[in-house]
Write an enzyme that holds these catalytic residues in place. Sequence first.
Site, mmCIF file in Angstrom:
data_model
loop_
_atom_site.group_PDB
_atom_site.id
_atom_site.type_symbol
_atom_site.label_atom_id
_atom_site.label_comp_id
_atom_site.label_asym_id
_atom_site.label_seq_id
_atom_site.Cartn_x
_atom_site.Cartn_y
_atom_site.Cartn_z
ATOM 1 N N LYS A 103 0.867 -1.349 -0.047
ATOM 2 C CA LYS A 103 -0.015 -0.015 0.071
ATOM 3 C C LYS A 103 0.551 1.381 -0.204
ATOM 4 C CE LYS A 103 -0.857 -0.355 5.014
ATOM 5 N NZ LYS A 103 -1.642 -1.078 5.902
ATOM 6 N N MET A 157 12.089 24.967 4.250
ATOM 7 C CA MET A 157 11.886 24.443 3.134
ATOM 8 C C MET A 157 12.877 23.536 2.361
ATOM 9 S SD MET A 157 9.340 25.832 -0.126
ATOM 10 C CE MET A 157 8.229 26.231 1.034
ATOM 11 N N TYR A 164 15.096 31.332 10.950
ATOM 12 C CA TYR A 164 13.736 32.418 11.057
ATOM 13 C C TYR A 164 13.570 32.705 12.781
ATOM 14 C CZ TYR A 164 13.015 31.267 6.245
ATOM 15 O OH TYR A 164 13.009 31.223 4.756
HETATM 16 C C1 PLP Z 1 -0.622 -2.241 6.371
HETATM 17 C C2 PLP Z 1 -1.437 -3.536 6.622
HETATM 18 C C3 PLP Z 1 -0.404 -4.691 6.684
HETATM 19 C C4 PLP Z 1 0.813 -4.590 6.714
HETATM 20 O O1 PLP Z 1 1.530 -4.286 8.159
HETATM 21 P P1 PLP Z 1 2.736 -4.022 8.490
HETATM 22 O O2 PLP Z 1 2.862 -3.535 9.687
HETATM 23 O O3 PLP Z 1 3.402 -2.947 7.496
HETATM 24 O O4 PLP Z 1 3.494 -5.268 8.162
HETATM 25 C C5 PLP Z 1 -0.991 -6.008 6.698
HETATM 26 N N1 PLP Z 1 -2.631 -5.882 6.839
HETATM 27 C C6 PLP Z 1 -3.362 -4.869 6.592
HETATM 28 C C7 PLP Z 1 -4.864 -4.893 6.681
HETATM 29 C C8 PLP Z 1 -2.626 -3.680 6.730
HETATM 30 O O5 PLP Z 1 -3.554 -2.599 6.519
#
Ligand code: PLP
Length: 394
Positions: A43, A314, A266
């Site tokens: 993801k 930045m 700044y």
């Molecule tokens: C992100 C996620 C994983 C993987 O999790 P990690 O902690 O990155 O290994 C597995 N299952 C679901 C549903 C997730 O959202």
Amino acid sequence: MDGDAIGLRVHARVNPAAVAHNLGVLRARLGPAPTARIWATVKADAYGHGLHRVLPGLAGADGLAVSQLADAYASRAAGWNGPILVLGGLLDAVEAQGLALPDLHLTVAHPAQLDWLRDTPAGGAPPSIWLRYMGDIGYTGFDDACYRDAYERCSMLARQGRIAGIGHLNHYGRAEQPDGIAQADARFQALIRGLPGPRSCGNSAALLRHPDAARTADWVRPGIALYGVSPLPAVDGPDLGLRPAMSLHSRIVAIRDVAAGERLGYNGTIVAAAPMRVGMVACGYGDGYLRHAPAGTPMLVNGHAAATLGAVTMDLIPVDLTGLPPVPIGAPVVLWGTPGLPVEQVARHMGTIAAELLTSLTPRVPVIPVPAAETDGPGPRPGRSASPPGTPRR
Ligand SMILES: *Cc1c(COP(=O)(O)O)cnc(C)c1O
């Protein structure tokens, strides 16, 4: 240091061979003759690494787990031919209409998603679905009261040919704790007792902290550890035999000696308590380096441990060079992600987790693939990376 980084200020380096190595480490946690298969969780564009960049390293995975349906199509376009699990499932009824991806697996977390599947035309290449249990995270899924009813509805859809199969999916909320999954597993197993279908549990923390339990699943879903990052508190990836898959680099673009009492930044945020030498690193929050990174956040300057002075702008980060061996203009800087400076360490100083840093780089940061010749290192060679990208191990 990097011949290919000439002319670049900040840049990231991504190493698919490290991902292949880490996949091998995780596979090994599943025992000598593993039966559990691996959804490689990609993801957020492979946790910020770029799916197309890490895909060659994921050739040995059994499937990909992505966030949304569009990512599933993108994964196919990028050359992945194996199963794809959409963790978020369908977003709306429209998405349900055009499903035409072979070996597509959809998480189903609420009844409307079942309505949308019911209203699809039967036939074609129906998706497999994974019923998501609410579990101890409590964000999304069917709770104990609703799960079995949802399963009944799925069975009906399966009989109608609208779905190809039904699995059970749970996601742990505290698998990094020593006692983090026993109760969650007991509840889930009791809930699905007697219901046919494969079971998918187990993020990176579960595989690393509770391998005996994780290997009883039919499918596990590691994410962060694939990228060489430890999910366990106070432990870094290299301590677990993992190799960082992405590092962030820049260079020193200015150096000045500052008198005691002088103010910098700044609103004069930084006050020199004593005479000091200050370097400017060509990286800032415009590149995704967190603006709130406090003074003392570590980096490597010319290979030496150094600490920032806070007040990230930045484009620039001030770093304390006082007491370091002489540093020339242009000296290389590692901001995070090497075995000598794991991203976990930097994240701890910033009060966050490594996954946030990995997914925060902005589009202006160029990414340089690490050439294969540079990927040789200690540890077992990634045996499965020999097969071409997209070849799932079935
Ligand atoms: C992100 C996620 C994983 C993987 O999790 P990690 O902690 O990155 O290994 C597995 N299952 C679901 C549903 C997730 O959202």
